[in-house]
Design an enzyme around this catalytic site. Structure first.
Site, mmCIF file in Angstrom:
data_model
loop_
_atom_site.group_PDB
_atom_site.id
_atom_site.type_symbol
_atom_site.label_atom_id
_atom_site.label_comp_id
_atom_site.label_asym_id
_atom_site.label_seq_id
_atom_site.Cartn_x
_atom_site.Cartn_y
_atom_site.Cartn_z
ATOM 1 N N TYR A 5 51.139 4.804 -10.982
ATOM 2 C CA TYR A 5 50.036 5.478 -10.296
ATOM 3 C C TYR A 5 50.212 6.993 -10.297
ATOM 4 C CZ TYR A 5 48.218 0.962 -9.052
ATOM 5 O OH TYR A 5 47.697 -0.301 -9.121
ATOM 6 N N VAL B 170 51.081 -7.047 -14.517
ATOM 7 C CA VAL B 170 51.240 -7.277 -15.946
ATOM 8 C C VAL B 170 52.505 -8.096 -16.149
ATOM 9 C CG1 VAL B 170 51.563 -6.184 -18.203
ATOM 10 C CG2 VAL B 170 50.048 -5.120 -16.497
ATOM 11 N N GLY C 247 50.177 -0.732 -22.581
ATOM 12 C CA GLY C 247 48.859 -0.249 -22.204
ATOM 13 C C GLY C 247 47.995 -1.252 -21.450
ATOM 14 N N ASN D 66 59.094 -0.324 -5.250
ATOM 15 C CA ASN D 66 58.576 -0.612 -6.592
ATOM 16 C C ASN D 66 58.327 0.689 -7.354
ATOM 17 O OD1 ASN D 66 57.268 -1.520 -8.870
ATOM 18 N ND2 ASN D 66 55.969 -2.964 -7.772
ATOM 19 N N GLY E 55 48.362 -2.407 -18.225
ATOM 20 C CA GLY E 55 48.072 -1.903 -16.884
ATOM 21 C C GLY E 55 47.061 -0.770 -16.929
#
Length: 160
Positions: A131, A87, A95, A124, A97
């Site tokens: 996630y 993104v 929103g 990262n 991603g």
């Protein structure tokens, strides 16, 4: 508002540029050699090797997801490998991603893949947090390996 659509062949320049931007973000810009013609050939030819979704936020290009199938011998079924989810900076925390990953997962379920797998660099934290928020299972006991360049050539030569 976020909208997601499959990339078309005429999007190859945009996809190539986004791949380069992601590589720069990942501190791997010097490793990118992809060309528009690679994207056209491998993403939109008679047997596409990958799929790309493009995300717009209020009509502006905001990001992309690039994925392709792989097969799990353990599961006896295919899954999707989400190679890229990126993104652009101005659209993060809106929103985008989440919309992209949701669409990839919808495709996985619709086409009867058993999972979506992805990788991120260990530094990262933004991706790791993303996630984690989506209940991803991290496979810390697995190590990724890549046979590339001279190593690939050397091992292939031994098969003669």
């Amino acid at each position: 508002m976020v909208t997601i659509r499959p990339a078309k062949v005429e999007d190859a320049p945009v996809v190539t540029a986004l791949i380069r931007k992601m590589a720069e973000y990942d501190r791997l810009g010097n490793e990118v050699s992809v060309l528009e013609e690679d994207i056209v050939r491998d993403g939109f030819g008679p047997a596409p090797r990958f799929c790309v979704l493009l995300a717009d936020y209020d009509g502006k290009l905001a990001g992309y997801a690039l994925f392709f199938p792989f097969y799990s011998s353990f599961q006896g079924r295919p899954a999707l490998f989400l190679d890229d989810l990126y993104v652009l900076e101005p659209f993060r925390k809106h929103g985008v991603g989440a919309a992209l990953i949701s669409h990839v997962c919808q495709i996985a379920l619709r086409e009867e893949y058993f999972a979506v797998r992805c990788e991120m660099l260990d530094w990262n934290q933004q991706a790791i947090d993303f996630y984690t928020r989506h209940d991803a299972v991290f496979m810390d006991e697995w190590k990724s390996a890549l046979l590339i360049g001279d190593a690939l050539q050397a091992i292939a030569a031994k098969a003669k």
